[in-house]
Design a protein around this motif. Sequence first.
Motif, PDB file in Angstrom:
ATOM      1  N   LEU A 246       3.665 -13.834  62.123  1.00 49.45           N
ATOM      2  CA  LEU A 246       2.362 -14.319  61.342  1.00 49.45           C
ATOM      3  C   LEU A 246       2.397 -13.961  59.833  1.00 49.45           C
ATOM      4  O   LEU A 246       3.167 -13.134  59.388  1.00 49.45           O
ATOM      5  CB  LEU A 246       1.148 -14.072  62.313  1.00 49.45           C
ATOM      6  N   ASP A 247       1.429 -14.551  59.307  1.00 48.67           N
ATOM      7  CA  ASP A 247       1.201 -14.247  57.860  1.00 48.67           C
ATOM      8  C   ASP A 247       0.615 -12.608  57.595  1.00 48.67           C
ATOM      9  O   ASP A 247       1.134 -12.233  56.543  1.00 48.67           O
ATOM     10  CB  ASP A 247      -0.019 -15.051  57.138  1.00 48.67           C
ATOM     11  N   TYR A 252       4.233 -12.981  66.833  1.00 53.38           N
ATOM     12  CA  TYR A 252       3.506 -13.922  67.750  1.00 53.38           C
ATOM     13  C   TYR A 252       4.395 -13.684  69.227  1.00 53.38           C
ATOM     14  O   TYR A 252       5.495 -13.999  69.148  1.00 53.38           O
ATOM     15  CB  TYR A 252       3.516 -15.105  67.373  1.00 53.38           C
ATOM     16  N   ASN A 280       0.356 -22.213  73.192  1.00 53.36           N
ATOM     17  CA  ASN A 280      -0.733 -21.688  72.337  1.00 53.36           C
ATOM     18  C   ASN A 280      -1.900 -21.370  73.206  1.00 53.36           C
ATOM     19  O   ASN A 280      -3.004 -21.701  72.921  1.00 53.36           O
ATOM     20  CB  ASN A 280      -1.207 -22.456  71.208  1.00 53.36           C
ATOM     21  N   LEU A 285      -2.621 -19.789  67.209  1.00 53.32           N
ATOM     22  CA  LEU A 285      -1.986 -20.612  66.033  1.00 53.32           C
ATOM     23  C   LEU A 285      -3.008 -21.735  65.806  1.00 53.32           C
ATOM     24  O   LEU A 285      -3.512 -22.395  66.668  1.00 53.32           O
ATOM     25  CB  LEU A 285      -0.606 -21.199  66.764  1.00 53.32           C
ATOM     26  N   GLN A 289      -1.211 -23.307  59.416  1.00 51.33           N
ATOM     27  CA  GLN A 289      -0.699 -21.750  59.208  1.00 51.33           C
ATOM     28  C   GLN A 289       0.445 -21.665  58.776  1.00 51.33           C
ATOM     29  O   GLN A 289       1.477 -22.078  59.049  1.00 51.33           O
ATOM     30  CB  GLN A 289      -1.123 -21.267  60.384  1.00 51.33           C
ATOM     31  N   VAL A 291       3.968 -19.663  58.588  1.00 53.22           N
ATOM     32  CA  VAL A 291       4.695 -18.505  59.475  1.00 53.22           C
ATOM     33  C   VAL A 291       6.028 -18.386  58.995  1.00 53.22           C
ATOM     34  O   VAL A 291       6.421 -19.095  58.066  1.00 53.22           O
ATOM     35  CB  VAL A 291       4.743 -19.157  60.933  1.00 53.22           C
TER      36      VAL A 291
END
Length: 387
Positions: A246-247, A252, A280, A285, A289, A291
Motif C-alpha cells: 500500500l501507499d 496488503y 476486499n 482497498l 488507490q 499501490v
Amino acid sequence: MPYRLLSPYLALGLATVTLAGCSKEQSQQQAAPAPMVAVVTIKGEQLPNIIELPGRIEAVRTAEVRARINGIVQRRLYKEGTDVGEGAPLFQIDPSQYRAQVQQGQAALQRALAARANAASVVARYKPLVADRSVSGQENDAAVSELRQAEAQVAEARAALAQNQLELSYTTIRAPIAGRVGRAEVTEGALVSSGEATLMTRVNQMAPLYAVFTESNSAILDLIEQVRSGQLKIASLNAVEVHLVLDNGSDYGSPGKLDFTDQSVDPQTGTQTIRAVFPNPSRLLTPGQFVRGRLQVGTVGGSVAVPERAIQFQGEQASVIVVGDGDVVAARPVQLGAQVKGRWIIRSGLKTGERVVVDGWQKVRPGQKVRIQGAPKAQPAAPAAGR
C-alpha cells in the motif's frame, strides 16, 4: 650539577618513558582479539522471480447513476459513502406529473376497451343477419373493421399506460448494482434532465477489486525469452500470485491472482496492461488507490539471497561485508532484487560459495581479520613423545 648538564639526561628519560608507553599500547592492540561475526555461505537456490510494478486499484463494476426523466429532485434517500444493495432507492424525483399521466393512460385504456366492446357487440349482432341477407356484406365488413380498429386502440392504450407507469417508476432513482455509493452530484431542488442524462451519483462494486499495472513491452519480451530458454519456469499465467504494497508501505494481507494481460501495446508509452483480482473483505482497498504490486512470475534456478540484516545502505547503494581468504573482511556493493520471506534476492555482486557477514558487521572495518562464530577452534599441537 649545572642546569645545562641536566637537560640531556632529562630529555633522554622522557623519551624512554614515551617509547615504553607506545610499546605498551601497541602490544595491547596486538593482543586484542579479532571481532566475532556470524556468516552465511551463499548457495544457489530455486527462488521466486519477483517483479515489482506500480499500479492503481479499479472497481470491477462502476455504475454512473443518471436521470432518466425530467423533474425536480425532492429527496436524497441514502447516506453518502455507504454500501447499498442492488435496487436500493437513492433519490426521489417529484412524481406528481407522472402520476397524472398514468391516470390519463388508464382513462384512455378504459375508453378504448369500451369502444372495442361496442364494436364486438355490433359484429355479434350482424353475424346471424348476414346469412338471411338482412344485413349486407358491406355493412358486416365495416363492423368487423371497426372491431379490429378498436382492438388496435386498446393495444395502443395499454402500451401508452405501460410507458406512463415506467416513467413514474423512474421518479425513484435506484442503485443499478450493489456496492458503495459515492457523494451526491445533485441536491434537493435541482432540476434533472433525461436529455442531458444528468449525473446524480456513482456506485462502485467494492469486492472483489482489480489492481491494474503497466509493464514495458521490452521487459515482457525479456520474460518470454527467459521462459523459452528454460531459465525461468512458470506453471501457468493464471497461477501467478500477486501481493500488494500500500501507499504507506504496509503489505496488503490477501494475495491476488493475475487474470488478464493485454495483447496490445500502447503506442504512446510502449507498455502493456496487466491486471490482477483481489478480495476486499475489509474494504481496505478503494478505487483510485495507488499501490505497488509484487508479481511472483515463476522461479529462477541458481539465484542467491541473503538475510535482510546483512544488507547495509548508504543512500540508495546497498552493500554487504564479505569474508575472504584468511578471514579478512571486505565491503562489496550489490544490486538488490525483491524481498522474499525476510531475505533480499541479490541480482549481482555475489556468487555461490562466498561468505557474507550477517551479524556483527557493525564492529568490523574492511581489511580487518575476524573470527567466525561457530567455526572450530584450532587445537594446540600434541607434545612430542618422551617429553
